[in-house]
Design an enzyme around this catalytic site. Structure first.
Site, PDB file in Angstrom:
ATOM      1  N   CYS A  42       0.838  -1.194   0.000  1.00 23.26           N
ATOM      2  CA  CYS A  42       0.000   0.000   0.000  1.00 23.26           C
ATOM      3  C   CYS A  42       0.873   1.244   0.000  1.00 23.26           C
ATOM      4  CB  CYS A  42      -0.936   0.004   1.209  1.00 23.26           C
ATOM      5  SG  CYS A  42      -0.068   0.067   2.795  1.00 23.26           S
ATOM      6  N   CYS A  45       3.170   1.806   2.962  1.00 28.01           N
ATOM      7  CA  CYS A  45       4.477   1.150   2.896  1.00 28.01           C
ATOM      8  C   CYS A  45       5.478   2.028   2.145  1.00 28.01           C
ATOM      9  CB  CYS A  45       4.353  -0.207   2.194  1.00 28.01           C
ATOM     10  SG  CYS A  45       3.216  -1.369   2.977  1.00 28.01           S
ATOM     11  N   ASP A 450      -1.224  13.767 -29.093  1.00 22.76           N
ATOM     12  CA  ASP A 450      -0.298  13.580 -30.207  1.00 22.76           C
ATOM     13  C   ASP A 450      -1.094  13.763 -31.503  1.00 22.76           C
ATOM     14  OD1 ASP A 450       2.018  12.714 -31.708  1.00 22.76           O
ATOM     15  OD2 ASP A 450       0.994  10.792 -31.940  1.00 22.76           O
ATOM     16  N   ASP A 632       6.063   9.317 -27.784  1.00 24.20           N
ATOM     17  CA  ASP A 632       5.083   9.706 -26.773  1.00 24.20           C
ATOM     18  C   ASP A 632       5.241   8.913 -25.474  1.00 24.20           C
ATOM     19  OD1 ASP A 632       3.793  11.400 -28.686  1.00 24.20           O
ATOM     20  OD2 ASP A 632       2.811   9.636 -29.511  1.00 24.20           O
TER      21      ASP A 632
END
Length: 733
Positions: A42, A45, A450, A632
């Protein structure tokens, strides 16, 4: 062999935690270390590990990639500090090993099998125990009889106890690893609730008492495992795309030394070396052309479909493809310093930045863990120490508090909506790869598009009208070339071809052949001898028949049919839209304005695009990137959320959070609408969970409900959350 936990792959052994040998120096002459951290479940952490390291002296950066478990540490101190960093991470209850991509992949596969096995066992147990519980819930003791009830309790225990011991290991192992280091996480109250509910159930079964809650234990475990597995799948699909891209920097290159050639590894190329690249080979490193002319496919870098003609003295980039003629190059940058390597580094940086996103459920869980423990302990002390209740009754009230507050509804608040939203989008051909992509998409305020292959079709289309005779003759020549304009020209013509004699392709110029004794040419304006014709902004090729005026063929990359409507919808939703293109300014302007986009940035390299993204994020904007090319990929990985069409290259699809099939750009606006409704439902689910806890916890604390009612209330809260999530289907109505 103990198979209670997933078997980790073999990694290089580090004697006595001597990680100093793994330290490398970056471009700024700082020490850098990459580690593989296990046991991260998680955002708590991540925050715990990063904050512990960043407090160390001279540490400049500590970033943990949630999707891969890769931790990068950069510091200015001595290399021996690496061992201190490893000790710190281990003291927090997490495992550490040298970063190894193969070990990472093997670990993910083992964890996948382990979680699926636990999920299957818990599902089997839940189904059978709940069948037995129906009889207990719906029948009185007078009707059933004490002996029958005790038998059902015993059978439920025989099913539930082994299932909890086996399938609860993802929570038990995690809780034990942090508890023995004096730490805590969300798995601690989960494990405590499972243990106490089962222990009390065994105790009550032995006593022959009425309230046994094996059913709540296994159902809680099953739903929590569903959430854990969904989170794991999201992390697995988000593994580093840069690890695939780096393959472009591997292989061999032909080096010329002293008039002789030899093959060496691309990674061993150094500035000043002379390299021979044949037609069809990729450029191994950023270089300058010493001899030769050719056409270079630069789509890997610029995303544009048209090749670029290069001559002596021109700069060519690593990863681009030499299409037509042999080239002799002088290496200008080593492979690890090339533009393609820069793209790899940008992607890794972007992915680690994206992994720092803190999920809403994890932020809530940060408070949940200590509050639940305190409440349960306070209930036990109050009833046993001050109100005079027997310890068994006090413990039952404490267990009731743990059960009633177990994060089942909280854990389902996000996953159920995600599953329904993903299924809804899948029916439209839209694949959601990242677990929290819709949550991030709902809050974007800027969209970066793009051009080629995203807003446009991505293939040149013949623009002007020509006579049937000229089209037939040009197509008959064009079929002998793989140049994109030649391919487009041959696709436009559907009639019979003319049989031409002695067809030749002149490197970087065009085609020529004999027709009825006359020389005909198809290619650039200079190739057909044209010097005074006005220049066009569009890509062009010319047909010349001896004794006749040259005939031009103009091409354009047209907008997708739904591009204008998609842009209009996004603008109506209040989003700022920007066009980022590696193409020329005039071409980008035409496409952008036609689509309805006013802010247009052209002639952008991958680094330029990434810098534009960083600027937008620095200004406080939440950014959606939509693109399809390798150029990209860094922006797709670095944006708050990203989308790519199904026609995109594999690298772009790997970097994107969402992939849409069918080529329809309207998928972008539709997904954005789904994400906003999804976010509203998630917030409503959290609100339902909070209201439930505000009512149920005081009731449990005061001893007004039994563990059986607590289990029923907990289940009911989950069903309400699930039912509310199904409102997502209304978006299709």
């Amino acid at each position: 062999m103990d198979r209670s936990t997933p078997i980790l792959p073999k990694t290089p052994l580090i004697p006595n935690d001597d990680y100093e040998s793994l330290v490398k120096q970056n471009e700024a002459a700082q020490n850098a270390l990459s580690l593989l951290v296990g046991g991260v479940h998680c955002a708590m952490c991540i925050q715990k590990i990063e904050s512990s390291l960043i407090q160390k002296p001279k540490v400049e950066e500590a970033r943990l990639n949630f999707s891969t478990g890769r931790l990068n540490i950069v510091w200015d101190g001595p290399a021996v500090q690496a061992n201190d960093f490893v000790s710190t991470i281990k003291s927090l209850g997490y495992s550490v090993s040298p970063y190894n991509p193969d070990a990472e992949k093997s670990s993910m596969e083992n964890e996948n099998r382990f979680l699926l096995m636990c999920l299957g066992v818990s599902g089997f147990a839940m189904g059978n125990v709940m069948l037995l519980s129906v009889g207990l819930w719906t029948t009185t003791i007078e009707t059933m009889g004490i002996a029958t009830r005790e038998l059902l309790h015993a059978v439920s225990g025989l099913i539930a106890i082994p299932a909890v011991i086996f399938a609860g290991r993802p929570f038990f192992n995690s809780a034990f690893s942090v508890l023995r280091k004096g730490q805590t996480n969300m798995d601690v109250p989960i494990s405590l609730g499972l243990f106490l509910s089962c222990a009390m159930s065994v105790f009550e079964t032995i006593r022959g008492a009425e309230h046994v809650y094996f059913d709540s234990a296994v159902m809680l475990m099953f739903f929590l495992l569903v959430g854990r597995y969904m989170d794991f799948r999201a992390r697995k699909s988000a593994r580093s795309a840069a690890s695939d891209l780096i393959q472009s920097l591997t292989g061999f290159a032909t080096v010329i030394e002293g008039g002789k050639s030899r093959r060496i590894l691309i990674r061993d190329l150094r500035e000043g070396m002379r390299v021979l690249v044949s037609a069809g080979e990729s450029i191994p490193a950023d270089s300058v052309i010493e001899f030769g002319e050719s056409s270079i496919d630069t789509s890997l870098i610029t995303g544009e479909t048209l090749p670029r003609t290069v001559h002596i003295g021109d700069l060519v980039y690593a990863g681009t493809l030499n299409q037509s003629g042999p080239l002799t190059l002088i290496i200008s940058k080593a492979a690890e310093d090339s533009l393609l390597a820069d793209v790899v580094r940008l992607m890794e940086k972007a992915e680690q930045g994206q992994a720092r996103y803190v999920r809403l459920a994890d932020r809530v869980s940060k408070l949940y863990t200590p509050v639940v423990h305190i409440l349960a302990l306070a209930a036990f002390i109050l009833w046993a120490g001050f109100l005079g209740a027997a310890w068994q009754d006090a413990l039952m009230i404490a267990v009731t508090v743990l059960i009633v507050t177990c994060p089942c509804a909280l854990g389902l608040a996000v996953p159920v909506v995600q599953v329904l939203a993903s299924g809804l989008l899948m029916k439209r051909g839209i694949l959601v790869k990242s677990g929290d992509a819709l949550e991030r998409l709902a809050v974007v305020d800027t969209v970066l598009f793009d051009k080629t292959g995203t807003l446009t079709i991505g293939k040149p289309q013949l623009k002007n009208k020509v006579s049937d005779e000229d089209l037939q003759l040009a197509a008959s020549l064009a079929i002998h070339s793989r140049h994109p304009l030649s391919v487009s020209l041959s696709e436009v013509y559907h009639g019979p071809y003319i049989d031409l004699g002695d067809v030749k392709e002149i490197e970087g110029k065009g085609l020529e052949a004999l027709y009825n004794g006359q020389l005909i040419k198809l290619g650039s304006r200079s190739f057909v001898g044209l010097t005074n014709a006005p220049f066009s902004d569009d890509p062009e090729i010319w047909l010349l028949v001896s004794g006749h005026q040259p005939v031009p063929f103009y091409f354009e990359d047209k907008l997708k049919d739904d591009a204008q409507e998609t842009v209009k919808t996004l603008l109506q939703d209040g989003l700022d839209i920007v066009l980022l293109s590696g193409d020329r300014q005039n071409v980008a302007n035409r496409i952008g304005l036609e689509a309805g986009i006013s802010r247009i940035l052209a002639e952008q390299t991958p680094v330029d695009k990434y810098q534009q993204l960083e600027k937008s994020k620095a200004d406080g904007h939440k950014v959606l990137m939509v693109g399809d090319g390798l150029n990209d990929a860094p922006v797709l990985a670095g944006a708050d959320v990203s989308m790519a069409p199904g026609t995109a290259i594999d690298m772009a699809q790997n970097a994107a959070d969402i992939v849409f099939m069918g080529g329809r750009l309207s998928s972008v606006s539709y997904t954005h609408q789904v994400s906003k409704l999804t976010q509203r439902l998630v917030k409503q689910n959290f609100t339902i969970s909070i209201i439930y806890n505000f009512i149920a916890v005081p009731a449990a604390f005061c001893g007004l409900i039994t563990p059986m009612l607590a289990a029923l209330a907990m289940s009911l809260s989950s069903l309400i959350v699930i039912g509310n999530s199904f409102r997502l289907r209304s978006i299709n109505k």
